[in-house]
Design a protein around this motif. Structure first.
Motif, PDB file in Angstrom:
ATOM      1  N   GLU A  14       0.821  -1.207   0.000  1.00  0.00           N
ATOM      2  CA  GLU A  14       0.000   0.000   0.000  1.00  0.00           C
ATOM      3  C   GLU A  14       0.858   1.262   0.000  1.00  0.00           C
ATOM      4  O   GLU A  14       1.950   1.300   0.583  1.00  0.00           O
ATOM      5  CB  GLU A  14      -0.900   0.019   1.236  1.00  0.00           C
ATOM      6  CG  GLU A  14      -1.914  -1.112   1.286  1.00  0.00           C
ATOM      7  CD  GLU A  14      -2.725  -1.068   2.561  1.00  0.00           C
ATOM      8  OE1 GLU A  14      -3.722  -0.322   2.595  1.00  0.00           O
ATOM      9  OE2 GLU A  14      -2.352  -1.770   3.519  1.00  0.00           O
ATOM     10  N   THR A  72      -4.133   3.650  -4.168  1.00  0.00           N
ATOM     11  CA  THR A  72      -3.980   3.020  -2.859  1.00  0.00           C
ATOM     12  C   THR A  72      -2.809   2.046  -2.806  1.00  0.00           C
ATOM     13  O   THR A  72      -2.233   1.826  -1.738  1.00  0.00           O
ATOM     14  CB  THR A  72      -5.256   2.243  -2.494  1.00  0.00           C
ATOM     15  OG1 THR A  72      -5.531   1.279  -3.530  1.00  0.00           O
ATOM     16  CG2 THR A  72      -6.440   3.194  -2.351  1.00  0.00           C
ATOM     17  N   HIS A  73      -2.444   1.449  -3.950  1.00  0.00           N
ATOM     18  CA  HIS A  73      -1.398   0.429  -3.990  1.00  0.00           C
ATOM     19  C   HIS A  73      -0.371   0.763  -5.069  1.00  0.00           C
ATOM     20  O   HIS A  73      -0.717   1.286  -6.132  1.00  0.00           O
ATOM     21  CB  HIS A  73      -1.990  -0.955  -4.259  1.00  0.00           C
ATOM     22  CG  HIS A  73      -2.800  -1.497  -3.128  1.00  0.00           C
ATOM     23  ND1 HIS A  73      -4.049  -1.002  -2.802  1.00  0.00           N
ATOM     24  CD2 HIS A  73      -2.537  -2.480  -2.213  1.00  0.00           C
ATOM     25  CE1 HIS A  73      -4.523  -1.666  -1.761  1.00  0.00           C
ATOM     26  NE2 HIS A  73      -3.627  -2.562  -1.387  1.00  0.00           N
TER      27      HIS A  73
END
Length: 224
Positions: A67, A108-109
């Motif tokens: 993340e 997010t990642h």
């Protein structure tokens, strides 16, 4: 190949040289690597741009599980790019599609971020190669066995690998399956007009795009 953050020109030549490019982000995340950082040219020399990621206590997480830590990095990276490349001949053209990726999207990642930027750069360079993910396939155990089986599942007859993999790839596994193994050669790239002193090859491809725009393929091998 594992996804990288705004990779150098050789990475995109590799994509352009194949029919299908599988982002191999089922591998373990490695720190201080190209997964979440790359280099730009500045008047003071080469500078790292690093996307912060959550790694504390996550010793065995895969790249695709990693993340991103916060959102402030995006504006900082864009500011660094704008400050150091604003004088480049094609800055405005590239900024028209690159700036929104930094300032109008939230990732997010690290895998998702890398893929989105890679696809945007391929789109600009008109690279038509199919880009897929390793988790679209069944993954076997064994480093070489897994790579060779991915080729079989994809219907491939040739596997093109970066030269660093020579240290661990078992060539016999590929030959036993009738798959040709080719080592990609990154040597001999020509210099291009570049800002800030002595020429440097190993920086992000954004350096090439800002400086050369649609002429960038002239300084690559497999991009038409």
């Amino acid at each position: 190949m594992q996804s990288n953050y705004i990779p150098w020109k050789g990475y995109f030549d590799m994509i352009a040289a194949v029919d299908e490019f599988i982002l191999y982000d089922d591998m373990q995340y490695t720190r201080r690597d190209w997964r979440n950082r790359n280099q730009i040219k500045t008047p003071q020399g080469v500078q790292w741009l690093t996307v912060p990621v959550l790694v504390k206590g996550k010793y065995h997480q895969k790249i695709r599980e990693t993340e991103i830590d916060g959102t402030d990095w995006a504006a900082a990276h864009w500011k660094a790019l704008a400050q150091n490349y604003r004088r480049a001949p094609h800055f405005s053209e590239i900024a028209s599609w690159l700036e929104p990726l930094y300032l109008e999207q939230n990732f997010t990642h690290i895998s998702l971020l890398n893929r989105r930027f890679i696809e945007a750069i391929c789109n600009y360079l008109a690279i038509k190669t199919a880009i897929t993910s390793s988790w679209d396939y069944t993954l076997l155990d064994g480093k070489t066995e897994r790579l060779a089986d991915l080729c079989v599942q994809a219907g491939g007859t040739e596997y093109i690998s970066g030269p660093a993999a020579k240290d661990y790839v078992d060539e016999k596994v590929f030959s036993d399956l009738g798959i040709k193994l080719t080592w990609f050669d990154y040597a001999g790239y020509p210099a291009y007009p570049q800002l800030w002193g002595e020429f440097t090859h190993g920086v992000t491809i954004l350096d090439l795009l800002f400086n050369c725009g649609k002429d960038s393929p002239q300084y690559m091998r497999y991009v038409a």
